[in-house]
Design a protein around this motif. Structure first.
Motif, PDB file in Angstrom:
ATOM      1  N   ASP A 137     -16.444 -59.935  57.532  1.00 54.28           N
ATOM      2  CA  ASP A 137     -15.558 -60.972  56.993  1.00 54.28           C
ATOM      3  C   ASP A 137     -14.453 -61.312  57.962  1.00 54.28           C
ATOM      4  N   ARG A 178     -24.588 -56.437  53.076  1.00 53.49           N
ATOM      5  CA  ARG A 178     -23.686 -57.600  53.102  1.00 53.49           C
ATOM      6  C   ARG A 178     -24.054 -58.562  51.982  1.00 53.49           C
ATOM      7  N   ARG A 182     -23.195 -64.666  52.449  1.00 57.05           N
ATOM      8  CA  ARG A 182     -22.711 -64.571  53.829  1.00 57.05           C
ATOM      9  C   ARG A 182     -23.879 -64.623  54.814  1.00 57.05           C
TER      10      ARG A 182
END
Ligand code: 5AD
Ligand code: SF4
Length: 438
Positions: A137, A178, A182
């Motif tokens: 991130d 993840r 994303r």
């Protein structure tokens, strides 16, 4: 404007380190660094290390010895250790090697820019925590210029399997997936920049279970969703544990055309006694049944694997069982290693087999695997494959790409990088195939 500072990264070990090195370069790019291939001209050198097998830290210290004189030539040069050796032995490295300015563990790469600033101010910096925030991130987006047509994308890190020989659960920590959105975003971005093939990476990638809107996505679901992206033509994933190969993922090999027919599925040993001692939690027969199901879904599936010889307690009979398994599967290609005791792992406490015996077994196993690899490659002659062209070859007019089975294929033809074409294989060399446009 001041000339940009130069960053040299040396990458050891697995594909995840290759991906991480790219992302570190991007993070440092945002700090005004450009990458260089020459350590001598760098203002910052990062060694992205691997701890999976022996002599990892010795390698780091000898590399540091080679790099040290560069600091005399360039007083602004800073040297950092990243990767799994940093994670496992960071503090000791700081103590033993004053030449090192920073140590950064694989979960802390997003902190690199702040660490760089501290180092420039004369501090030494060490970060090897497993921070709560997701490093991805906080890493900058990948830069815009066109990329090579095949890219890696890390979707999962860490491992909860605790195979008795392996440091990964300690250096990379527990399994973390993840979030799906994303990954989808990063994949679309890569495709916009010319990427046609994505290899999904994870230490145990088929255990992927990423948060998604309305629930969790498995790896199979992620692959199916990625396959919907226009312009993305090929999907691969590596590396997997047999016990996490669920029905959905087996089925995807049959009905998801973009999933390439090449699978790296390590088994480590063919002996049930050794598999148990390794804490693999499956038998040789379980593995062979799984291979059968995968081949039923995709008959031309090419298999790759990892093997360890000389695991503590391995007898001749155990080793013969490994050879039998290799003969039963027929690998297109595989990796084999001599067991190496990793401090902190359960197997490291057990008495090992002698070096001579391990050497001899490694030689025999590698000879068998090489024979299978050559035979597989030779069997491609006369067949038609699809090739994604990645770069010009050594000869004029020649282009090199990868087949769906990951064979390097040389073709003399007027094709562009990023193009996918049907190729008839004419010849099989030691490490690659040669063909002509079909
Ligand atoms: N010794 C030898 N080989 C190892 N591997 C992992 N840990 C060890 C070790 N301690 C091999 C396994 C794994 C691959 C990535 O490295 O075969 O699948
Ligand atoms: Fe290591 Fe792979 Fe076993 Fe996980 S599954 S402990 S990464 S060998």
């Amino acid at each position: 404007m001041a000339a940009p500072k130069k960053l040299f990264i040396k990458t050891y070990g697995c594909q995840m380190n290759v991906y991480d090195s790219e992302r570190m370069a991007e993070a440092m790019g945002a700090q005004g660094y450009v990458t260089t291939e020459k350590a001598e001209e760098a203002d910052m050198i990062l060694l992205n290390t691997c701890h999976i097998r022996e002599k990892a830290s010795e390698k780091v210290y000898s590399e540091l010895g080679r790099l040290k004189p560069l600091k005399a030539l360039n007083p602004d040069l800073k040297i950092g250790i990243a990767g799994c050796v940093a994670q496992a032995e960071g503090e000791e490295i700081m103590r033993r090697a004053p030449v090192v300015d920073l140590v950064v563990g694989p979960q802390s790469y997003h902190r690199l820019p702040a660490m760089e600033a501290r180092v420039r101010a004369g501090e030494r910096a060490l970060e090897t925590e497993f921070p709560a925030e997701d490093k991805f991130d906080h890493l900058p987006k990948r830069p815009l210029p066109n990329r090579a047509p095949a890219a890696f994308l890390t979707v999962q890190e860490g491992c909860d399997k605790f195979c008795a020989f392996c440091v990964v659960p300690y250096t990379r920590g527990a399994e973390v997936s993840r979030p799906a959105a994303r990954i989808m975003g990063e994949a679309r971005d890569l495709v916009e920049r010319g990427v046609r093939e994505i290899t999904l990476l994870g230490q145990n990638v088929n255990a992927y279970h990423g948060a998604a809107e309305g629930g969790t996505w498995s790896l199979a679901r992620l692959i199916r969703e990625l396959a919907e992206i226009d312009g993305l033509e090929r999907i691969r994933f590596t590396t997997s544990h047999p016990n996490d190969m669920d029905d959905e993922l087996v089925a995807a090999h049959g009905d998801c055309a973009k999933l390439m027919p090449y699978l790296h599925l390590p088994v480590q040993s063919g002996s049930d006694r050794i598999l148990k001692a390794m804490n693999r939690k499956h038998t040789a027969a379980d593995y062979l049944r799984l291979i059968e199901r995968l081949r039923a879904a995709r008959p031309d599936l090419m298999l790759s694997g990892d093997f360890i010889v000389g695991f503590p307690g391995e007898t001749d009979e155990d080793f013969e069982a490994t050879l039998d398994l290799v003969r039963a599967v027929g690998y297109g290609q595989a990796y084999s290693f001599k067991y190496s005791a990793r401090p902190g792992t359960p197997a490291a406490e057990r008495p090992g087999v002698s070096a001579e015996v391990a050497d001899d077994r490694l030689q025999r196993l590698q000879a068998l695997l090489l024979e299978q690899q050559r035979a597989t490659q030779a069997s491609m002659v006369g067949r038609e494959v699809s090739v994604l062209f990645e770069k010009p070859g050594r000869l004029p007019g020649q282009m090199v790409g990868k087949s769906e089975y990951l064979h390097a294929v040389h073709v003399t033809a007027d094709v562009a990088v990023g193009e996918i074409a049907r190729v008839r294989i004419i010849e099989s060399g030691p490490n690659s195939l040669a063909g002509a446009l079909a």
